[in-house]
Design a protein around this motif. Structure first.
Motif, PDB file in Angstrom:
ATOM      1  N   ALA A  30       4.928   1.545   1.723  1.00 27.17           N
ATOM      2  CA  ALA A  30       5.852   2.415   0.996  1.00 27.17           C
ATOM      3  C   ALA A  30       7.120   1.665   0.603  1.00 27.17           C
ATOM      4  O   ALA A  30       7.660   1.872  -0.487  1.00 27.17           O
ATOM      5  CB  ALA A  30       6.204   3.634   1.847  1.00 27.17           C
ATOM      6  N   VAL A  31       7.571   0.789   1.472  1.00 29.16           N
ATOM      7  CA  VAL A  31       8.776   0.011   1.178  1.00 29.16           C
ATOM      8  C   VAL A  31       8.504  -1.050   0.123  1.00 29.16           C
ATOM      9  O   VAL A  31       9.311  -1.287  -0.768  1.00 29.16           O
ATOM     10  CB  VAL A  31       9.324  -0.641   2.471  1.00 29.16           C
ATOM     11  CG1 VAL A  31      10.394  -1.668   2.173  1.00 29.16           C
ATOM     12  CG2 VAL A  31       9.839   0.425   3.416  1.00 29.16           C
ATOM     13  N   SER A  32       7.332  -1.683   0.201  1.00 31.60           N
ATOM     14  CA  SER A  32       7.076  -2.830  -0.672  1.00 31.60           C
ATOM     15  C   SER A  32       6.277  -2.503  -1.935  1.00 31.60           C
ATOM     16  O   SER A  32       6.408  -3.215  -2.922  1.00 31.60           O
ATOM     17  CB  SER A  32       6.345  -3.920   0.109  1.00 31.60           C
ATOM     18  OG  SER A  32       5.095  -3.450   0.555  1.00 31.60           O
ATOM     19  N   VAL A  33       5.475  -1.437  -1.928  1.00 32.15           N
ATOM     20  CA  VAL A  33       4.612  -1.162  -3.078  1.00 32.15           C
ATOM     21  C   VAL A  33       5.003   0.143  -3.770  1.00 32.15           C
ATOM     22  O   VAL A  33       5.428   0.139  -4.922  1.00 32.15           O
ATOM     23  CB  VAL A  33       3.119  -1.119  -2.659  1.00 32.15           C
ATOM     24  CG1 VAL A  33       2.234  -0.791  -3.846  1.00 32.15           C
ATOM     25  CG2 VAL A  33       2.698  -2.438  -2.027  1.00 32.15           C
ATOM     26  N   SER A  34       4.785   1.255  -3.081  1.00 32.16           N
ATOM     27  CA  SER A  34       5.058   2.558  -3.678  1.00 32.16           C
ATOM     28  C   SER A  34       5.353   3.572  -2.586  1.00 32.16           C
ATOM     29  O   SER A  34       4.734   3.549  -1.519  1.00 32.16           O
ATOM     30  CB  SER A  34       3.844   3.033  -4.486  1.00 32.16           C
ATOM     31  OG  SER A  34       4.006   4.374  -4.896  1.00 32.16           O
TER      32      SER A  34
END
Length: 87
Positions: free
Chosen positions: A39-43
């Motif tokens: 969630a932090v790095s992609v979506s």
């Protein structure tokens, strides 16, 4: 002479395996951490996976089973801790 026990006082057999609940906690924690990292790095949509894990944990507490516990008990032959101590 008494049998060896864990810190919780449960008997430990030679070559014993983890109980179902311990494996479920391991899997739920791993999936939660991975989904937060995604969630932090992609979506941020990966936070839905975290919510799904939480709902399954509630289901396990309320009913005594969740989809993951049913699969693990059948495929991996894992038993709940309360059934292991009876034997």
């Amino acid at each position: 002479m008494s049998a060896p026990t864990t810190t919780a006082g449960a008997p430990v057999a030679a070559g014993s395996r983890w109980p179902l609940e311990r494996v479920l906690f391991l899997m739920a924690g791993t999936v939660t951490i991975v989904s937060v990292l995604l969630a932090v790095s992609v979506s941020q949509w990966f936070l839905l996976l975290t919510a799904f894990v939480g709902l399954n944990q509630w289901l396990f507490v309320a009913v005594g089973a969740c989809p993951a516990s049913m699969v693990m008990s059948r495929v991996l032959s894992l038993q709940p801790a309360c059934e292991r101590s009876v034997r």
